[in-house]
Design an enzyme around this catalytic site. Sequence first.
Site, PDB file in Angstrom:
ATOM      1  CG  LEU A  38      -1.966  -1.072   1.344  1.00 20.97           C
ATOM      2  CD1 LEU A  38      -2.619  -1.031   2.720  1.00 20.97           C
ATOM      3  CD2 LEU A  38      -3.017  -0.903   0.255  1.00 20.97           C
ATOM      4  N   GLY A  39       2.051   1.173   0.582  1.00 21.79           N
ATOM      5  CA  GLY A  39       2.878   2.381   0.652  1.00 21.79           C
ATOM      6  C   GLY A  39       4.204   2.116   1.326  1.00 21.79           C
ATOM      7  N   GLY A  41       7.484   4.221   3.644  1.00 21.24           N
ATOM      8  CA  GLY A  41       7.964   5.420   4.331  1.00 21.24           C
ATOM      9  C   GLY A  41       9.329   5.142   4.910  1.00 21.24           C
ATOM     10  N   GLY A  42       9.884   6.113   5.651  1.00 24.82           N
ATOM     11  CA  GLY A  42      11.203   5.938   6.260  1.00 24.82           C
ATOM     12  C   GLY A  42      11.193   4.804   7.277  1.00 24.82           C
ATOM     13  CG  PHE A  43       7.371   3.736   8.716  1.00 21.25           C
ATOM     14  CD1 PHE A  43       6.807   2.544   8.274  1.00 21.25           C
ATOM     15  CD2 PHE A  43       6.850   4.931   8.239  1.00 21.25           C
ATOM     16  CE1 PHE A  43       5.750   2.544   7.386  1.00 21.25           C
ATOM     17  CE2 PHE A  43       5.795   4.927   7.348  1.00 21.25           C
ATOM     18  CZ  PHE A  43       5.235   3.730   6.927  1.00 21.25           C
ATOM     19  N   GLY A  44       9.494   1.921   7.033  1.00 25.62           N
ATOM     20  CA  GLY A  44       9.302   0.597   6.450  1.00 25.62           C
ATOM     21  C   GLY A  44       8.191   0.615   5.419  1.00 25.62           C
ATOM     22  CB  VAL A  46       1.779   0.222   4.797  1.00 28.20           C
ATOM     23  CG1 VAL A  46       0.389  -0.190   5.283  1.00 28.20           C
ATOM     24  CG2 VAL A  46       2.407   1.180   5.791  1.00 28.20           C
ATOM     25  CE  LYS A  60       4.118   2.212  11.352  1.00 29.35           C
ATOM     26  NZ  LYS A  60       3.670   3.530  11.774  1.00 29.35           N
ATOM     27  CG  ASP A 159       5.175  12.931  11.978  1.00 28.95           C
ATOM     28  OD1 ASP A 159       5.361  14.050  11.449  1.00 28.95           O
ATOM     29  OD2 ASP A 159       5.564  11.882  11.454  1.00 28.95           O
TER      30      ASP A 159
END
Length: 317
Positions: A38-39, A41-44, A46, A60, A159
């Site tokens: 699905l997407g 980001g910097g965190f990993g 999804v 996630k 955030d």
Amino acid sequence: MNDNARIEAFIIKFGSFAPKRYSYGEIKKMINKFNDKLGQGGFGSVYKGKLPDGRLVAVKSLNETKSNGEDFMNEVASISRTSHVNIVTLLGFCFERSKRALIYEFMPKGSLDKFIYSQGTDNQGHQLEWKTLDDIAFGIARGLEYLHQGCNTRILHFDIKPHNVLLDENFCPKISDFGLSKLCKRKKSVVSMTGARGTAGYIAPEVFFSKFGGVSHKSDVYSYGMMVLEMVGGIDVEASQTSEIYFPSWIYKHLDQSMNLNLNEEITGEEEEITRKLIAVSLWCIQTNSLDRPSMTRVIDMLPGSIQSLELPPRPT
């Protein structure tokens, strides 16, 4: 104590409050071997998945290298304490050595940013009606007010931005991503910070410079104000950090002129009223001095009113 031992101790301490724990094997099965992304980001990343009972979920998967365990624990600790229509629900987690994942309810419309930037690649910007944007702004305000006032422990998100607001099939907004959040006692208004946290463009001045006041729930109010300005103007605040115009000053100048901010889009009298009101509320939220900003409780009182009932805020500095 190493990271793994620290997290294990934290989960045990949480006891029955902790959401359901899944093995990494169960996670892989749930998300069909990482097939439906699905997407990122910097965190990993999804992924879309399905629980054994058929419910759709968003999983996630946290980066092994980026995550020192703090973001993971923040997210589990913060969100396990919440239950609100405008906060995304954490349904479970996985912690198996370096494998860490969080399982959330699936939000079919994705994140708010897809619907507000006029520069969107598929030009979805402002497909949303003004009434829907107004409802979304109100829903996010209710979610934030709940985090600040409605929980036994006050939760500061740190955030708030369009990427971290998810929309269900009816465009009901839910605040997500508690990786940077901080828990603090209800009576305690100012929190201590080591280093700035948040996303450029949305971070309140006091997070960088203590001369603007202490870091508190009012720092989330600032981020909320910047996000609502972004919703109204269809401008990516993070990207506009590099431009010469300071976005709030530009929008303040336009407040008394024609409110036709959106690519010559024709708007009705009622829509113009909504726009002016959202701008006035968000300009109050982004006052430089945190003491001049309203609480989220006050924002909820302001939003249903008319522009005539609102005092115009001072020009942003």
